[in-house]
Design a protein around this motif. Structure first.
Motif, PDB file in Angstrom:
ATOM      1  N   PRO A 172       0.780  -1.231   0.000  1.00 23.27           N
ATOM      2  CA  PRO A 172       0.000   0.000   0.000  1.00 23.27           C
ATOM      3  C   PRO A 172       0.819   1.293   0.000  1.00 23.27           C
ATOM      4  O   PRO A 172       0.266   2.348  -0.297  1.00 23.27           O
ATOM      5  N   LEU A 173       2.111   1.211   0.298  1.00 23.58           N
ATOM      6  CA  LEU A 173       2.814   2.464   0.563  1.00 23.58           C
ATOM      7  C   LEU A 173       4.299   2.402   0.243  1.00 23.58           C
ATOM      8  O   LEU A 173       4.986   1.465   0.640  1.00 23.58           O
ATOM      9  N   ASP A 174       4.770   3.410  -0.498  1.00 23.15           N
ATOM     10  CA  ASP A 174       6.206   3.635  -0.634  1.00 23.15           C
ATOM     11  C   ASP A 174       6.606   4.547   0.514  1.00 23.15           C
ATOM     12  O   ASP A 174       6.139   5.686   0.593  1.00 23.15           O
ATOM     13  N   LEU A 175       7.440   4.055   1.411  1.00 23.15           N
ATOM     14  CA  LEU A 175       7.753   4.817   2.633  1.00 23.15           C
ATOM     15  C   LEU A 175       8.847   5.869   2.411  1.00 23.15           C
ATOM     16  O   LEU A 175       9.129   6.655   3.311  1.00 23.15           O
ATOM     17  N   GLN A 176       9.458   5.846   1.245  1.00 26.48           N
ATOM     18  CA  GLN A 176      10.488   6.851   0.908  1.00 26.48           C
ATOM     19  C   GLN A 176      11.660   6.836   1.890  1.00 26.48           C
ATOM     20  O   GLN A 176      12.264   7.875   2.150  1.00 26.48           O
ATOM     21  N   ILE A 177      11.944   5.653   2.445  1.00 23.06           N
ATOM     22  CA  ILE A 177      13.101   5.531   3.347  1.00 23.06           C
ATOM     23  C   ILE A 177      14.130   4.590   2.728  1.00 23.06           C
ATOM     24  O   ILE A 177      13.832   3.870   1.787  1.00 23.06           O
ATOM     25  N   ALA A 178      15.333   4.607   3.323  1.00 17.86           N
ATOM     26  CA  ALA A 178      16.435   3.760   2.860  1.00 17.86           C
ATOM     27  C   ALA A 178      16.601   3.886   1.347  1.00 17.86           C
ATOM     28  O   ALA A 178      16.703   2.898   0.625  1.00 17.86           O
ATOM     29  N   LYS A 179      16.621   5.127   0.880  1.00 19.13           N
ATOM     30  CA  LYS A 179      16.706   5.360  -0.566  1.00 19.13           C
ATOM     31  C   LYS A 179      18.113   5.083  -1.093  1.00 19.13           C
ATOM     32  O   LYS A 179      19.107   5.468  -0.469  1.00 19.13           O
ATOM     33  N   CYS A 180      18.170   4.416  -2.228  1.00 16.02           N
ATOM     34  CA  CYS A 180      19.436   4.179  -2.906  1.00 16.02           C
ATOM     35  C   CYS A 180      19.120   3.814  -4.349  1.00 16.02           C
ATOM     36  O   CYS A 180      18.019   4.099  -4.815  1.00 16.02           O
ATOM     37  N   ARG A 181      20.057   3.217  -5.042  1.00 16.62           N
ATOM     38  CA  ARG A 181      19.782   2.824  -6.427  1.00 16.62           C
ATOM     39  C   ARG A 181      20.470   1.502  -6.715  1.00 16.62           C
ATOM     40  O   ARG A 181      21.395   1.113  -5.993  1.00 16.62           O
ATOM     41  N   ILE A 182      20.013   0.839  -7.751  1.00 17.58           N
ATOM     42  CA  ILE A 182      20.714  -0.361  -8.217  1.00 17.58           C
ATOM     43  C   ILE A 182      21.436   0.021  -9.487  1.00 17.58           C
ATOM     44  O   ILE A 182      20.841   0.606 -10.397  1.00 17.58           O
ATOM     45  N   SER A 183      22.731  -0.268  -9.517  1.00 11.28           N
ATOM     46  CA  SER A 183      23.548   0.150 -10.646  1.00 11.28           C
ATOM     47  C   SER A 183      24.437  -0.972 -11.130  1.00 11.28           C
ATOM     48  O   SER A 183      24.625  -1.981 -10.452  1.00 11.28           O
ATOM     49  N   VAL A 184      24.982  -0.747 -12.319  1.00 12.75           N
ATOM     50  CA  VAL A 184      26.031  -1.604 -12.845  1.00 12.75           C
ATOM     51  C   VAL A 184      27.354  -0.901 -12.551  1.00 12.75           C
ATOM     52  O   VAL A 184      27.481   0.308 -12.782  1.00 12.75           O
ATOM     53  N   ALA A 185      28.328  -1.645 -12.042  1.00  7.30           N
ATOM     54  CA  ALA A 185      29.648  -1.064 -11.786  1.00  7.30           C
ATOM     55  C   ALA A 185      30.729  -2.009 -12.308  1.00  7.30           C
ATOM     56  O   ALA A 185      30.526  -3.230 -12.358  1.00  7.30           O
ATOM     57  N   VAL A 186      31.825  -1.408 -12.712  1.00 11.85           N
ATOM     58  CA  VAL A 186      32.961  -2.185 -13.243  1.00 11.85           C
ATOM     59  C   VAL A 186      34.262  -1.605 -12.682  1.00 11.85           C
ATOM     60  O   VAL A 186      34.262  -0.519 -12.085  1.00 11.85           O
TER      61      VAL A 186
END
Ligand code: PRP
Ligand code: MG
Length: 214
Positions: free
Chosen positions: A85-99
């Motif tokens: 029901p809810l996006d709490l907008q906490i623990a924000k980060c991203r998923i990325s590709v890194a090399v």
């Protein structure tokens, strides 16, 4: 009794203010106690501490009525069996590709090379590279993904990036952002029917607190 499943660390810390907004105080500190079931000031509400990747399993199967889990974890688990029901907008980060800084990712992609990609997020990585038309061999890891390109296990990793400090400390560079991540409230479907009033009250209090913070 309402049981809320949380994982230790960022999600737990970021959830405390939301609980407070619902007049719920957790009475134990998971950093100093080994208890896995934490009482709150409300006799009808308790918190259980589970591994982050186990939160969806607890909620889906009724081991907890509610849980808070990252969008990453939810996508990997498959969230169909739960209300979200809810996006709490906490623990924000991203998923990325890194090399590795010395690996020419653009060139490898352009040449159609087969990439070895190490990740905990196999479903997200598979979908992302398939959409790009890049052939990948996925190597499932459970942590410390950053080691894989450094040891020759993989060419690239797909992992969470928050501050970017871990990448920097290991001489890796972010080459693609796959998606933004934040934590969601998830609710067991039967619980929502059987314990409707207290769960609705909690959802509403969380929603109000989230709206007031943004
Ligand atoms: C997470 C993630 C990255 C790092 C990102 O790892 O997997 O390694 O945090 O944060 P940063 O960008 O702020 O440095 P975590 O420490 O949770 O351990 P794990 O990957 O071994 O589970
Ligand atoms: Mg890590």
């Amino acid at each position: 009794m309402i049981t809320l499943a949380l994982s230790k660390g960022r999600i737990f810390d970021d959830t405390l203010p939301l609980l407070r907004a619902a007049n719920i105080e957790v009475l134990d500190n998971p950093e100093t106690s080994r208890k896995l079931i934490l009482d709150t000031n409300q006799p009808g509400v308790r918190v259980v501490l589970v591994r982050a990747s186990d939160v969806p399993t607890y909620v889906e199967n009724g081991g907890a009525d509610l849980g808070i889990t990252g969008r990453d974890t939810l996508i990997e688990h498959g969230g169909q069996g739960m209300y979200q029901p809810l996006d709490l907008q906490i623990a924000k980060c991203r998923i990325s590709v890194a090399v590795r800084a010395d690996f020419d990712y653009e060139r490898a992609v352009k040449q159609g090379s087969r990439l070895r990609v190490a990740t905990k997020y196999v479903a997200i990585a598979r979908e992302f590279f398939a959409a790009k038309g890049v052939h990948v061999d996925l190597i499932k890891l459970y942590g410390s993904m950053e080691l894989a390109p450094l040891t020759g296990l993989a060419d690239a990793i797909v992992d969470l990036v928050s501050t970017g400090n871990t990448l920097k400390a290991n001489h890796l560079v972010e080459v693609e952002r796959i998606m933004d991540i934040s934590s969601r409230l998830v609710v067991n479907q039967a619980s929502l029917k059987l314990k409707q009033a207290p769960i609705r009250a909690l959802i509403d209090a969380f929603a109000k607190a989230v709206a007031e913070r943004s």
